[in-house]
Design an enzyme around this catalytic site. Structure first.
Site, short mmCIF file in Angstrom:
data_model
loop_
_atom_site.label_atom_id
_atom_site.label_comp_id
_atom_site.label_asym_id
_atom_site.label_seq_id
_atom_site.Cartn_x
_atom_site.Cartn_y
_atom_site.Cartn_z
N SER B 321 0.84 -1.20 0.00
CA SER B 321 0.00 0.00 0.00
C SER B 321 0.88 1.25 0.00
O SER B 321 0.61 2.22 -0.71
CB SER B 321 -0.90 -0.01 1.24
OG SER B 321 -1.52 1.22 1.39
N TRP B 324 2.35 1.61 -3.38
CA TRP B 324 1.32 2.07 -4.32
C TRP B 324 1.26 3.60 -4.34
O TRP B 324 1.07 4.22 -5.37
CB TRP B 324 -0.04 1.50 -3.91
CG TRP B 324 -1.18 1.98 -4.78
CD1 TRP B 324 -1.59 1.43 -5.95
CD2 TRP B 324 -2.03 3.10 -4.55
NE1 TRP B 324 -2.65 2.13 -6.47
CE2 TRP B 324 -2.95 3.18 -5.62
CE3 TRP B 324 -2.12 4.06 -3.54
CZ2 TRP B 324 -3.92 4.16 -5.72
CZ3 TRP B 324 -3.10 5.04 -3.64
CH2 TRP B 324 -3.99 5.08 -4.72
N HIS B 325 1.47 4.20 -3.15
CA HIS B 325 1.38 5.66 -3.06
C HIS B 325 2.53 6.35 -3.77
O HIS B 325 2.39 7.48 -4.23
CB HIS B 325 1.33 6.12 -1.60
CG HIS B 325 -0.02 5.98 -1.00
ND1 HIS B 325 -0.47 4.79 -0.47
CD2 HIS B 325 -1.05 6.85 -0.87
CE1 HIS B 325 -1.71 4.96 -0.03
NE2 HIS B 325 -2.08 6.19 -0.27
N GLY B 326 3.67 5.70 -3.84
CA GLY B 326 4.78 6.35 -4.52
C GLY B 326 6.02 5.48 -4.51
O GLY B 326 6.21 4.66 -3.62
N PHE B 474 0.27 10.24 -7.40
CA PHE B 474 0.14 8.79 -7.20
C PHE B 474 -0.48 8.11 -8.40
O PHE B 474 -1.24 8.65 -9.12
CB PHE B 474 -0.66 8.50 -5.94
CG PHE B 474 -0.13 9.25 -4.77
CD1 PHE B 474 1.23 9.18 -4.50
CD2 PHE B 474 -0.92 10.08 -4.03
CE1 PHE B 474 1.75 9.90 -3.44
CE2 PHE B 474 -0.40 10.81 -2.98
CZ PHE B 474 0.93 10.72 -2.68
#
Lengths: 376, 474
Positions: B321, B324-326, B474
């Site tokens: 997770s 996924w954000h960066g 993102f």
């Protein structure tokens, strides 16, 4: 009920298009914005600019800036920020106590927070003395005017957050230390204004302007004329105040920061006085050739007719960069003609506001010094 | 193109709605698809072809999944997932991967991989998750695939949620894509517009003001700050990110509602959470649910044999997770940080919170979330650790920084709006405003308020160059 909701929704949707409609048919008069800002032209579309991604942001910026209704939006935003949060949306404008407006640079100069350099000032004075001596050898005069900054005049209204570091040695402190006894010709208008504060019928600086008030400029002009008359012994035309207008609204540059804030409502201001000046028209009086090098404070004096009525040639080099010679056509100052220019003058005035005390003459002293040193 | 720009608000948005409403029902999807392609290609004029190409492949691949059985079905699913994750990996993570490999080999004085950095296409993380939900839902027989490629294209590219969510899953929206006549009511149109204006106001009037000050503080060397300034900085960012992101979600939900879609909610007063477990049920809800349904449960979910495996699953989900954000170590650490607290919740924290009561546990959770945001906001781990160190250094030496009244006002409002969600009466009020039908009188009053808010927002937008959307990264 649904019908009313439908009409309302349609109305709201059309409302969103008002700015676009205004751009097309200009059905409202919108007061333009005051101040200096860029307005980008709408970019030309091309496939390459689209795929490079340069067209899209350029169009967004240009659409925003070219919206005819934009001034109304900007004024609304600024008014809300000012009225609700005491916030100025204008570059370097500081809202002081009781609504007095300042430019940040003037506060820093007054407090000595602009990195004073005593060695540089001493060197500048030495060079100025040398230039003055060389000018005097040629029958010409140099006169330095130390114009106060608004923050010095209204120091009691400076916001507390600027005072937490305390007041340090300022350029003015250094000039006060080194100029007396140096032999340089100068008028300490800052000292004079501070001495006259609360003794004059009208403020010498306006509450919402950055420049001296019309009344303050009149005092300054009187001082300049008297200095030329008594110290340079040139019998220039003198001036008298016939009457003083006291209108409800401010005039000239007395509301220039206020205008720059682009609000909807005008802020409350002090009662200002606007002298009506009469100059001596005696043809026997001498009107010397004077070149003034300085900042925007001189525009007020030009507005009063100092150049036209007391001086002969009306020359003003704005920031030593742009030359304004009657009838005030703009031209860049050409350093290669400095010798010719100096030769044609009787007096050279270096007018400097406090925020520029670190650079008196704005390069003129150094240029003239080099010329004289090189056996001109 | 961002929602909070004059181009969108005064041109794209009204023109799209007018054309959309005037069009015959059979053209509405095509109009929405065309507008979505224009919207996306505005910010990614070349990448749109990659997206359209991948949509084309996906569409036929998923149809094949639907009509296949057994091993073939599984293989096709694998191919579809690989294709989408491959695109995400290439465009989002290859720079990060190569940078780290090169940094590693540089230690052995070897030459690194020659590499030209790839620009991150907007919204790639969001639409990749939507594409994955499509192929997985069809594979699971949760819903039949679309029969028209334009419908699938619209599902992936639908502009309100294209670049910053909420992450709408296929099975939630599939029927609405095909037919939403019943949803296009005047109440939905009006309430959608009101919701849009609420979101715009959250973004422009609160998030942008707080963000300007947070940026100012985080731009300073953390070592030179004092403790109060560091806390003000992270507090400003904490509320900026919430009002920015939830504001964007409100706008997306609002536009969708205006054209007959019902998007899932993405936020539910997250800062009143009494544990990190609860926080993730209230923050970016659609991401949390996606992770749960497409990753956590397939890994075994809560029904694993050992606690170690459960904790491993939780940790892995949150690590991914974060990623996924960066593509940076900071996001990975942020994910792991949250994962760690989720595990701690299961081990002992939840029972501890129960003992200390509601308010202390809310405060502790809020502080934990704030510390997490430091990793989110800063660019490097060194900056993050220096900042956190300053937060807890109890350095109260004087620091010359000034915050304008608008900052304090917006911070106060942000705190008020964020924490009063803990009171039942306020929750009822929120539900009343966002979900219940309005009487005519209420519609009129709300319209006036929304017109005023819209004008104030547009005035702020056109007056200011500062208008970044955080979640575009993102």
């Amino acid at each position: 009920m649904d019908k009313v909701k439908k009409y309302l929704f349609a109305l709201l949707l059309i409302g969103l298009l008002i700015p676009a409609i205004q751009n097309r048919i200009k059905f409202m008069n919108v007061k333009p914005l005051y101040g200096s800002f860029n307005v980008e032209a709408l970019p030309k579309y091309s496939w390459s600019s689209w795929f490079l991604g340069t067209f899209q942001p350029a169009l967004e910026v240009a659409l925003d800036q070219n919206m005819l209704i934009r001034p109304a939006f900007v004024r609304l935003n600024n008014q809300l920020n000012y009225s609700l949060f005491n916030l100025a949306n204008a570059k370097s404008v500081v809202i002081g106590k009781e609504g007095y407006l300042f430019e940040e640079g003037y506060i820093n100069s007054y407090l000595g927070h602009d990195g004073v350099n005593e060695g540089a000032i001493k060197l500048k004075i030495e060079k100025a003395k040398y230039v003055q001596r060389e000018l005097e050898k040629r029958g010409k005069h140099l006169l330095i005017l130390l114009v106060p900054g608004k923050a010095s005049y209204y120091s009691e209204y400076i916001p507390d957050r600027y005072l937490s570091e305390g007041k340090k040695t300022s350029y003015y402190d250094l000039f006060s230390k080194h100029l007396p006894g140096s032999g340089l010709n100068y008028i300490d208008l800052k000292g004079y204004f501070l001495k006259m504060k609360n003794k004059t019928p009208f403020p010498l600086y306006p509450k919402q302007g950055v420049h001296w008030s019309s009344y303050g400029a009149t005092l300054a002009m009187d001082s300049i004329i008297n200095y030329i008359k008594y110290d340079f012994k040139i019998d220039v035309p003198t001036m008298t105040i016939n009457e003083i207008d006291t209108p409800i609204e401010t005039r000239d540059s007395d509301y220039d920061i206020g205008d720059g804030m682009n609000l909807i409502l005008k802020m409350s201001h002090n009662q200002m006085g606007y002298p009506k000046i009469k100059f001596d028209t005696d043809t026997n009086k001498i009107r010397p050739n004077v070149l003034t090098i300085g900042d925007s404070h001189f525009w007020t004096l030009i507005g009063f007719g100092l150049n036209k009525n007391v001086f002969k040639n009306n020359a003003f080099w704005y920031y030593n960069k742009i030359a304004y010679v009657a009838p005030y056509k703009e031209a860049p100052v050409n350093p290669y003609n400095l010798r010719k220019e100096i030769d044609s003058q009787d007096i050279i005035i270096l007018l400097q506001t406090e925020v520029y005390y670190n650079n008196i003459g704005m390069g003129f002293i150094e240029s003239a010094y080099s010329l004289y040193k090189n056996n001109w | 193109m961002v929602f909070s720009s004059s181009l969108f608000l005064l041109y794209f948005f009204p023109l799209f709605l007018i054309i959309y409403y005037l069009a015959d029902v059979k053209y509405k999807n095509n109009i929405a698809l065309f507008a979505s392609i224009l919207f996306f290609s505005w910010g990614a004029p070349l990448f749109i072809f990659v997206v359209l190409g991948s949509i084309l492949i996906d569409f036929f691949l998923v149809q094949k999944i639907y009509s296949s059985e057994g091993k073939m079905r599984k293989q096709l699913l694998f191919l579809s997932v690989l294709l989408n994750l491959g695109l995400l990996a290439y465009f989002k993570y290859s720079n990060f991967f190569v940078e780290n490999i090169n940094a590693l080999v540089a230690n052995w004085c070897a030459h690194g991989i020659a590499w030209t950095s790839i620009a991150l296409p907007i919204g790639i993380s969001f639409f990749t998750f939507k594409k994955l939900s499509y192929c997985i839902d069809v594979y699971r027989n949760t819903h039949k695939p679309f029969t028209k490629i334009t419908d699938y294209g619209l599902f992936i590219l639908l502009f309100p949620e294209l670049i910053a969510g909420p992450i709408v899953r296929f099975n939630e929206i599939a029927d609405q894509i095909v037919d939403r006549k019943n949803q296009e009511t005047i109440d939905n149109k009006l309430l959608g517009l009101f919701r849009f204006v609420i979101g715009l106001s959250k973004k422009v009037l609160i998030a942008n003001v707080l963000g300007a000050e947070a940026d100012k503080i985080f731009a300073l060397d953390a070592n030179t700050l004092n403790t109060p300034v560091a806390w003000i900085g992270i507090l400003a960012y904490t509320f900026q990110i919430y009002f920015d992101f939830s504001g964007y979600s409100d706008m997306a939900i609002g536009i969708a509602r205006m054209i007959g879609f019902k998007f899932p909610e993405n936020f539910d007063n997250p800062y009143i959470s009494q544990s990190i477990t609860e926080f993730w049920r209230r923050w970016h809800i659609t991401l949390g649910r996606w992770m749960r349904d497409y990753l956590y449960i397939p890994l075994g979910g809560n029904k694993v044999k050992s606690k170690a495996r459960l904790y491993f699953n939780l940790g892995l989900v949150f690590l991914l997770s974060g990623l996924w954000h960066g593509a940076s170590w900071n996001f990975i650490v942020w994910g792991c940080f949250h994962g760690l607290f989720l595990i701690a919740d299961r081990v002992f924290l939840l029972s501890f919170y129960e003992k200390i009561g509601r308010i202390p546990s809310t405060i502790i959770t809020f502080i934990v979330v704030m510390i997490g945001w430091v990793f989110f906001k800063t660019e490097t781990l060194t900056q993050a650790t220096a900042f956190i160190k300053k937060m807890f250094s109890f350095d109260f030496s004087s620091y010359n920084i000034y915050f304008e009244m608008n900052f304090w006002t917006m911070l106060f409002l942000a705190i008020l709006f964020s924490f009063t969600g803990g009171f039942a009466r306020v929750v009822r009020m929120q539900e009343n405003v966002l979900f219940l039908e309005y009487s005519l009188r209420r519609v009129l009053i709300t319209s006036v308020i929304c017109v005023m808010l819209f004008i104030i927002c547009e005035a702020a937008i056109t007056s200011s160059g500062f208008n970044p959307f955080i979640y575009y990264r993102f």
